[in-house]
Design an enzyme around this catalytic site. Structure first.
Site, PDB file in Angstrom:
ATOM      1  N   ASN A  85     -20.566 -28.299   2.755  1.00 12.18           N
ATOM      2  CA  ASN A  85     -21.302 -29.570   2.870  1.00 12.18           C
ATOM      3  C   ASN A  85     -20.789 -30.432   4.030  1.00 12.18           C
ATOM      4  O   ASN A  85     -20.798 -31.664   3.947  1.00 12.18           O
ATOM      5  CB  ASN A  85     -21.268 -30.356   1.544  1.00 12.18           C
ATOM      6  CG  ASN A  85     -22.244 -31.537   1.476  1.00 12.18           C
ATOM      7  OD1 ASN A  85     -21.995 -32.501   0.775  1.00 12.18           O
ATOM      8  ND2 ASN A  85     -23.333 -31.473   2.209  1.00 12.18           N
ATOM      9  N   CYS A 128     -25.011 -25.951   1.318  1.00 15.86           N
ATOM     10  CA  CYS A 128     -24.274 -24.893   2.014  1.00 15.86           C
ATOM     11  C   CYS A 128     -22.925 -24.739   1.321  1.00 15.86           C
ATOM     12  O   CYS A 128     -22.760 -25.187   0.178  1.00 15.86           O
ATOM     13  CB  CYS A 128     -24.149 -25.189   3.506  1.00 15.86           C
ATOM     14  SG  CYS A 128     -23.251 -26.717   3.895  1.00 15.86           S
ATOM     15  N   ASP A 181     -23.498 -19.617   9.425  1.00 13.96           N
ATOM     16  CA  ASP A 181     -22.427 -20.611   9.288  1.00 13.96           C
ATOM     17  C   ASP A 181     -21.734 -20.798  10.645  1.00 13.96           C
ATOM     18  O   ASP A 181     -21.131 -19.866  11.172  1.00 13.96           O
ATOM     19  CB  ASP A 181     -21.426 -20.091   8.249  1.00 13.96           C
ATOM     20  CG  ASP A 181     -20.355 -21.114   7.919  1.00 13.96           C
ATOM     21  OD1 ASP A 181     -20.299 -22.152   8.612  1.00 13.96           O
ATOM     22  OD2 ASP A 181     -19.601 -20.863   6.983  1.00 13.96           O
ATOM     23  N   CYS A 230     -21.191 -28.842   7.578  1.00  9.52           N
ATOM     24  CA  CYS A 230     -21.848 -28.368   8.808  1.00  9.52           C
ATOM     25  C   CYS A 230     -23.370 -28.264   8.639  1.00  9.52           C
ATOM     26  O   CYS A 230     -24.122 -29.057   9.199  1.00  9.52           O
ATOM     27  CB  CYS A 230     -21.297 -27.008   9.233  1.00  9.52           C
ATOM     28  SG  CYS A 230     -19.538 -27.047   9.651  1.00  9.52           S
ATOM     29  N   ARG A 231     -23.822 -27.270   7.854  1.00 12.97           N
ATOM     30  CA  ARG A 231     -25.259 -26.969   7.822  1.00 12.97           C
ATOM     31  C   ARG A 231     -26.084 -27.917   6.951  1.00 12.97           C
ATOM     32  O   ARG A 231     -27.112 -28.425   7.398  1.00 12.97           O
ATOM     33  CB  ARG A 231     -25.483 -25.525   7.342  1.00 12.97           C
ATOM     34  CG  ARG A 231     -25.001 -24.488   8.334  1.00 12.97           C
ATOM     35  CD  ARG A 231     -24.898 -23.124   7.704  1.00 12.97           C
ATOM     36  NE  ARG A 231     -23.821 -23.079   6.708  1.00 12.97           N
ATOM     37  CZ  ARG A 231     -23.561 -22.055   5.906  1.00 12.97           C
ATOM     38  NH1 ARG A 231     -24.334 -20.979   5.975  1.00 12.97           N
ATOM     39  NH2 ARG A 231     -22.564 -22.091   5.063  1.00 12.97           N
ATOM     40  N   SER A 232     -25.656 -28.141   5.709  1.00 11.54           N
ATOM     41  CA  SER A 232     -26.524 -28.944   4.824  1.00 11.54           C
ATOM     42  C   SER A 232     -26.619 -30.417   5.225  1.00 11.54           C
ATOM     43  O   SER A 232     -27.706 -30.996   5.089  1.00 11.54           O
ATOM     44  CB  SER A 232     -26.142 -28.766   3.348  1.00 11.54           C
ATOM     45  OG  SER A 232     -24.817 -29.147   3.094  1.00 11.54           O
TER      46      SER A 232
HETATM   47  P1  4NP Z   1     -20.851 -25.359   5.936  1.00  8.99           P
HETATM   48  O1  4NP Z   1     -19.681 -24.732   6.840  1.00  8.99           O
HETATM   49  O2  4NP Z   1     -20.900 -24.529   4.671  1.00  8.99           O
HETATM   50  O3  4NP Z   1     -22.065 -25.202   6.773  1.00  8.99           O
HETATM   51  O4  4NP Z   1     -20.472 -26.791   5.670  1.00  8.99           O
HETATM   52  C1  4NP Z   1     -18.384 -24.518   6.362  1.00  8.99           C
HETATM   53  C2  4NP Z   1     -17.533 -25.587   6.251  1.00  8.99           C
HETATM   54  C3  4NP Z   1     -16.228 -25.374   5.808  1.00  8.99           C
HETATM   55  C4  4NP Z   1     -15.804 -24.105   5.488  1.00  8.99           C
HETATM   56  C5  4NP Z   1     -16.680 -23.031   5.602  1.00  8.99           C
HETATM   57  C6  4NP Z   1     -17.972 -23.251   6.027  1.00  8.99           C
HETATM   58  N1  4NP Z   1     -14.467 -23.888   5.068  1.00  8.99           N
HETATM   59  O5  4NP Z   1     -14.108 -22.724   4.838  1.00  8.99           O
HETATM   60  O6  4NP Z   1     -13.701 -24.856   4.946  1.00  8.99           O
END
Ligand code: 4NP
Length: 156
Positions: free
Chosen positions: A13, A10, A126, A15-17
């Protein structure tokens, strides 16, 4: 048993992955149809070295899956040689991966959501800027896709 190397990807790294990794691991241990070697990574480096977001940890803890020990890292060129599958959570992740994909890499680089017809445009939304509810939606999407993905690779 067939062994398959899988990287979930994602943006951050956190939340989702990491959640996808934990859910795939648990599902594979349950179905025992394939042995998965799993890891996760982000296309961005904002959170390198950090544990998963506490809301992702909680959403998975609620179904008995512990992802607290994972640490964020950025995706690397080597990942395209080391893995059979690289699973992108959304279209932006997919195009960022394709931009650095070596032509002789062996990994299949695809949208994770493509394995389940019930997921909007193949994307796992997300949840980072959302509330706890969005993390439950994410978890449920990931569970559906993970089962469909395991079925796909077991029948390959
Ligand atoms: P992820 O979510 O891609 O599912 O881990 C996010 C985590 C952090 C951010 C954006 C999305 N960020 O902008 O810091």
């Amino acid at each position: 048993m067939k062994t398959v190397r899988v990287l979930t990807v994602c943006l951050g790294n956190i939340c989702r992955s990491p959640a996808a990794q934990g859910i795939l691991q648990a599902a594979a241990e349950k179905t025992k149809t394939v042995e998965l070697f799993l890891d996760s990574a982000g296309t961005a480096a904002y959170h390198v070295g950090n544990p998963p977001d506490s809301r992702s940890i909680q959403a998975l803890q609620d179904i008995g899956i512990n992802i607290a020990a994972q640490k964020a890292r950025k995706v690397s060129t080597q990942d395209f040689y080391d893995n059979d599958w690289i699973l992108a959570m959304d279209q932006q992740n997919l195009s960022d991966l394709q931009a650095i994909q070596p032509s002789d890499g062996r990994a299949n680089v695809v949208m994770f959501g493509d394995f389940s017809p019930n997921v909007n445009f193949g994307e796992v939304a997300d949840p980072y800027y959302g509330k706890d509810k969005e993390f439950v939606v994410m978890r449920e999407q990931l569970q559906r896709i993970s089962h469909a993905f395991l079925e796909h690779i077991a029948n390959e």
